[in-house]
Write an enzyme that holds these catalytic residues in place. Structure first.
Site, PDB file in Angstrom:
ATOM      1  N   ASP A   8      20.026   0.345   7.484  1.00  0.00           N
ATOM      2  CA  ASP A   8      20.038   1.084   8.735  1.00  0.00           C
ATOM      3  C   ASP A   8      19.455   2.485   8.481  1.00  0.00           C
ATOM      4  O   ASP A   8      19.342   2.909   7.330  1.00  0.00           O
ATOM      5  CB  ASP A   8      21.499   1.190   9.194  1.00  0.00           C
ATOM      6  N   LYS A 155      20.906  -7.232  14.659  1.00  0.00           N
ATOM      7  CA  LYS A 155      20.209  -7.055  13.376  1.00  0.00           C
ATOM      8  C   LYS A 155      20.448  -8.247  12.448  1.00  0.00           C
ATOM      9  O   LYS A 155      19.631  -8.526  11.574  1.00  0.00           O
ATOM     10  CB  LYS A 155      20.680  -5.765  12.702  1.00  0.00           C
TER      11      LYS A 155
END
Lengths: 238, 238
Positions: A8, A155
């Site tokens: 991230d 994700k």
């Protein structure tokens, strides 16, 4: 054995002031230069992610728009998941709701988004969720923006799809993040870890929690797992 | 007295491998944190520049597309100069010319450009110039891409326009670059300097040439001028 890193951006490789952590940049470069694939994953736009890949110096692979878009390598094409039509309809409902209260939504880069919609946290996320409670759309509050996303896309789902195209398994990845929208990718990856500033729910999904926060925690955690990384055969098609 | 820094990206705050120089990032941050405006100027797209401003942590002001676009602050609107219609017509002529030779042009982010057109240096810039010798368009070879730009637009003209909107004079700026497309901004700024890897023509236009190359040269040169910077009155409208 780990073959790739999935990370991230905001809250994970940044500093508390949201600037990128130069220590994290150096850690990523050392992995890339050792032949390890590093994939950046964010709620940001693909254009933003492309710039970040170039300036950090990765192989150019990223997940953007919280899983709605991904790309393999700098020369890869954008792969878009989910129907933005339903997201745009949901946005109209939210805009109508708040415009009656005299509050305009502050959209983030709407023309650069192909899957999700993102806007500033100037309205309560809980109120957005309430307005859209019967609508087939996800409302995601990352702490940096509120996102509207087609159902079933995150994700983690993007990791499954891109890993296959890279000739890897999700289990080959070390994933690191901080927000609730990182939980699925932490669970999908071989090993999921967080920085110390992570959301409690994200920490609960992680196998390791760094003792340090933000970019310093990223450096600490990735260095801990560094011995488990192995460069894969570079003849694999990317 | 200097009130703002204007810097090129590629070749100036990058390393020889085109990754951003973390030393340059720290130098820019120390200026920004001292209240000095730092403006990034590049041939890249506004989306790319926005990402860079956020990642480095500037005030968000940039010149993109070699002067064709600029923006004041993160919340500013894009200001577009020059007619992209004439540029697109010129592109068609160049594409026709090279397609007859079986060479397709590799366009860089065409949908993200509002003023210029950029393509890969897979064709000779001199041949592009010859094909367009009677056409009212600039052909600029930055060493990183070939750009087609409306006449009379460059980083120097953008500096004049954005300085005025910032409440500054071009003479208040220290400008630093390396390529021939940086010459006008070096001449327009109060002081123009280059890194050691700069083009000879760019060096000829500079008042100081760093002894070091790339990002190391940027750090060296900006530190040399650091005593001459003064934070301007922050109550000035940006």
């Amino acid at each position: 054995v780990l073959k790739a890193l999935l990370t991230d951006i905001d809250g994970t490789i940044t500093r508390p002031d949201r600037r990128i952590s130069t220590g994290s940049v150096e850690t990523i470069r050392s992995l890339v230069d050792s032949g390890i694939d590093v994939v950046l994953a964010s709620g940001n736009t693909s254009c933003f992610m492309d710039a970040l890949c170039k300036m950090i110096g990765t192989q150019g692979t990223f997940i953007a728009e919280n899983g709605g878009v991904y790309r393999i390598g700098f020369s890869g094409s954008l792969v878009i998941s989910g129907d933005q039509t339903v997201v745009r309809s949901a946005l109209s409902i939210v805009q109508d709701h708040f415009s009656k209260k005299g509050i305009p939504l502050d959209l983030f880069s709407p023309t650069y988004r192909f899957a999700d919609i993102a806007f500033a946290r100037t309205v309560p996320a809980e109120e957005v969720k309430l307005v859209l409670r019967d609508y087939p759309v996800q409302v995601i509050d990352t702490g940096y923006a509120i996102h509207l996303q087609a159902p079933g896309i995150n994700k983690g789902t993007a990791l499954v799809a891109l890993a296959e195209k890279m000739g890897l398994a999700p289990a080959d990845f070390l994933a690191i993040g901080d927000s609730v929208n990182d939980i699925q990718m932490l669970k999908t990856a071989g090993i999921g870890i967080t920085v110390a500033n992570a959301h409690p729910d994200t920490k609960a999904a992680a196998q390791y929690i760094a003792t340090k926060e933000y970019g310093d925690g990223f450096v600490e955690a990735v260095e801990k797992y560094y011995p488990y990384f192995r460069a894969r055969n570079r003849s694999t098609t990317i």
